[in-house]
Design a protein around this motif. Structure first.
Motif, PDB file in Angstrom:
ATOM      1  N   SER A 278       0.828  -1.222   0.000  1.00  0.00           N
ATOM      2  CA  SER A 278       0.000   0.000   0.000  1.00  0.00           C
ATOM      3  C   SER A 278       0.849   1.253   0.000  1.00  0.00           C
ATOM      4  CB  SER A 278      -0.918   0.077   1.228  1.00  0.00           C
ATOM      5  OG  SER A 278      -1.869  -0.912   1.194  1.00  0.00           O
ATOM      6  N   SER A 279       1.990   1.207  -0.633  1.00  0.00           N
ATOM      7  CA  SER A 279       2.841   2.395  -0.635  1.00  0.00           C
ATOM      8  C   SER A 279       3.540   2.570  -1.978  1.00  0.00           C
ATOM      9  CB  SER A 279       3.876   2.283   0.490  1.00  0.00           C
ATOM     10  OG  SER A 279       4.872   3.254   0.321  1.00  0.00           O
ATOM     11  N   MET A 314      -1.125  10.231  -8.680  1.00  0.00           N
ATOM     12  CA  MET A 314      -1.881   9.184  -7.993  1.00  0.00           C
ATOM     13  C   MET A 314      -3.266   9.053  -8.614  1.00  0.00           C
ATOM     14  SD  MET A 314      -0.776   9.473  -4.078  1.00  0.00           S
ATOM     15  CE  MET A 314       0.944   9.430  -3.599  1.00  0.00           C
ATOM     16  N   GLY A 357       3.168   9.077  -0.542  1.00  0.00           N
ATOM     17  CA  GLY A 357       3.019   7.717  -1.075  1.00  0.00           C
ATOM     18  C   GLY A 357       3.227   6.640  -0.028  1.00  0.00           C
ATOM     19  N   VAL A 358       2.501   6.762   1.070  1.00  0.00           N
ATOM     20  CA  VAL A 358       2.596   5.774   2.158  1.00  0.00           C
ATOM     21  C   VAL A 358       1.180   5.278   2.463  1.00  0.00           C
ATOM     22  CG1 VAL A 358       4.657   6.819   3.164  1.00  0.00           C
ATOM     23  CG2 VAL A 358       2.418   7.592   3.917  1.00  0.00           C
ATOM     24  N   PRO A 359       1.049   4.172   3.204  1.00  0.00           N
ATOM     25  CA  PRO A 359      -0.310   3.682   3.476  1.00  0.00           C
ATOM     26  C   PRO A 359      -1.182   4.779   4.111  1.00  0.00           C
ATOM     27  CG  PRO A 359       1.310   2.056   4.151  1.00  0.00           C
ATOM     28  CD  PRO A 359       2.078   3.274   3.752  1.00  0.00           C
ATOM     29  N   GLY A 361      -1.829   7.657   3.062  1.00  0.00           N
ATOM     30  CA  GLY A 361      -1.265   9.000   2.911  1.00  0.00           C
ATOM     31  C   GLY A 361      -2.269  10.059   2.476  1.00  0.00           C
TER      32      GLY A 361
HETATM   33  N1  ASP Z   1      -1.217   4.589  -0.291  1.00  0.00           N
HETATM   34  C1  ASP Z   1      -1.270   5.473  -1.424  1.00  0.00           C
HETATM   35  C2  ASP Z   1       0.049   5.424  -2.152  1.00  0.00           C
HETATM   36  O1  ASP Z   1       1.078   5.156  -1.580  1.00  0.00           O
HETATM   37  C3  ASP Z   1      -1.632   6.868  -1.050  1.00  0.00           C
HETATM   38  C4  ASP Z   1      -3.060   6.941  -0.579  1.00  0.00           C
HETATM   39  O2  ASP Z   1      -3.967   7.044  -1.429  1.00  0.00           O
HETATM   40  O3  ASP Z   1      -3.325   6.873   0.616  1.00  0.00           O
HETATM   41  O4  ASP Z   1       0.108   5.656  -3.344  1.00  0.00           O
END
Ligand code: ASP
Length: 432
Positions: A278-279, A314, A357-359, A361
């Motif tokens: 998820s990142s 994204m 870009g983190v879980p 985020g």
């Molecule tokens: N987890 C997503 C990513 O790292 C960001 C998010 O939409 O929360 O791309």
């Protein structure tokens, strides 16, 4: 067995065994112990090994990318195309999401007692996100892109600031005499290679890491919530699927001049990594490797486009944000007219650029979008229980969108430079 088959197996077994344990031993103490003390640390060590490489790989790949592109004019043109593509693909994604959620209206029929229960249950988590969002967004977000101290930016994993410094540093290398720039480039090249060696070591642990990451989720997941919110979850997932199969595929075909099937077959490793971590950031090393080795993207282009994409592009997130804001508006009976929905699309695109870009985020920023159009931001509590699953899916699309951008920018650069056409591995006669 190939590494990616092993990773896929880890993912599958982790999900299966975790789901099984949740079903039959959901509240047992031993299961919680195993999840906290075995699966969680294994997953986190793998994730941290990947994160550990992010700062050096972003710095070296962007500097080498920019220095490799050479002159500022070409850089400006490629940069313009890159951002144009990011905006277009994110906009298409958000529009698909909004169209679906308006047609299916999953929020209209959610029972009031379910709403109350979820609001109550996730109120603490929601308060934490609200605090993070309030600190993180505003005009200072843009000012802070220029770091006061690049080392501090790197230490805080402040990606936009680190990227800004790397872009400037790479550009500066093209402005000083070649004999001074070359040794620096050689050193960075060596560092980049060493980091890739570290990533290869980390990836050999991936089958176990991925097993751990997914086991923690499925062994503790509230499947009941998934049922209660099934319509909303289905709308997000169908939207993501449509954007992949129609949106990104069309962009790959039209802009990247590549057969979409070749594209999708080539991007398996980043898909699995993004889905399980998820990142986008943790997936960046795998995306760079795949773009270069499978899709024949030149290293200077992959190094320039993919770190930018992991931070700013994204697609999945903007689609998810559009659907979620509208879903919650429907739940609370807030009617959003066409004008306000356009505002949602624009803000979904902008906040997807700003999200880390983190879980999870994007969650704090999405609360700001909600507040702006008059949907109670604390309502996010309603969807938090299923967010991890949706995060896995949207991150996968985020990463695929980035790789498709790198294909486009590579092909256009080859054209401008008069280089021979790219030949992805799967289009080569010996592998076709
Ligand atoms: N987890 C997503 C990513 O790292 C960001 C998010 O939409 O929360 O791309």
């Amino acid at each position: 067995m190939k590494l990616h088959t092993k990773i896929a197996l880890g993912l599958f077994l982790g999900a299966l065994i975790g789901g099984f344990c949740n079903r039959f031993f959901g509240d047992d103490q031993w299961l919680i112990w195993v999840s906290d003390n075995v699966a969680y640390p294994v997953g986190q060590v793998f994730l941290r090994l990947l994160f550990m490489t992010v700062v050096p790989i972003v710095f070296t790949s962007i500097v080498l990318g920019v220095a490799g592109i050479g002159d500022m004019k070409t850089l400006g043109r490629l940069g313009g195309r890159t951002f144009g593509y990011f905006l277009l693909s994110t906009l298409i994604a958000a529009t698909i999401g909004l169209t679906l959620v308006n047609t299916i209206r999953p929020g209209a029929g959610l029972p009031a007692d379910v709403v109350d229960e979820l609001m109550e249950r996730f109120s603490d988590q929601q308060a934490g996100l609200a605090a993070a969002g309030a600190q993180n967004f505003g005009i200072s977000t843009f000012v802070n892109i220029v770091p006061r101290n690049p080392v501090a930016a790197a230490a805080d994993m402040d990606m936009l600031a680190l990227i800004f410094f790397s872009l400037i540093f790479g550009a500066a290398l093209t402005m000083i005499p070649r004999e001074k720039a070359q040794p620096v480039i050689n050193v960075l090249d060596g560092i980049g290679e060493a980091v890739i060696a570290i990533i290869n070591m980390a990836m050999s642990l991936a089958p176990y890491g991925v097993f751990g990451l997914i086991f923690v989720i499925t062994s503790q997941f509230g499947w009941g919530i998934l049922q209660q919110l099934s319509m909303y979850v289905v709308v997000v997932l169908v939207g993501l699927f449509l954007h992949a199969s129609v949106g990104i595929s069309a962009l790959v075909k039209i802009f990247g001049r590549l057969n979409p099937m070749t594209f999708w077959k080539s991007v398996n490793p980043p898909i699995i990594t993004a889905f399980s971590t998820s990142s986008s950031m943790a997936t960046l090393p795998t995306s760079i490797a795949t773009a270069e080795s499978e899709l024949d993207v030149q290293p200077k282009i992959a190094g320039f486009v993919l770190p930018l994409g992991a931070t700013m592009n994204m697609n999945g997130t903007s689609l998810f944000e559009g659907v979620t804001v509208l879903f919650l508006a429907q739940v609370f009976g807030v009617e959003l007219g066409f004008g306000q929905q356009v505002v949602v699309v624009i803000l979904a695109v902008l906040t997807a650029i700003g999200a880390a870009g983190v879980p999870g985020g994007s969650l704090p920023l999405m609360m700001l979008v909600m507040a702006t159009v008059g949907v109670p931001p604390e309502g996010i509590a309603i969807v938090l229980g299923v967010d991890r699953i949706l995060d896995m899916a949207r991150t996968t699309l985020n990463v695929c969108g980035d790789i498709s951008a790198s294909v486009y920018v590579d092909r256009i650069d080859r054209e401008w430079e008069g280089l021979p056409a790219a030949v992805p591995i799967r289009s080569r006669p010996e592998t076709a």
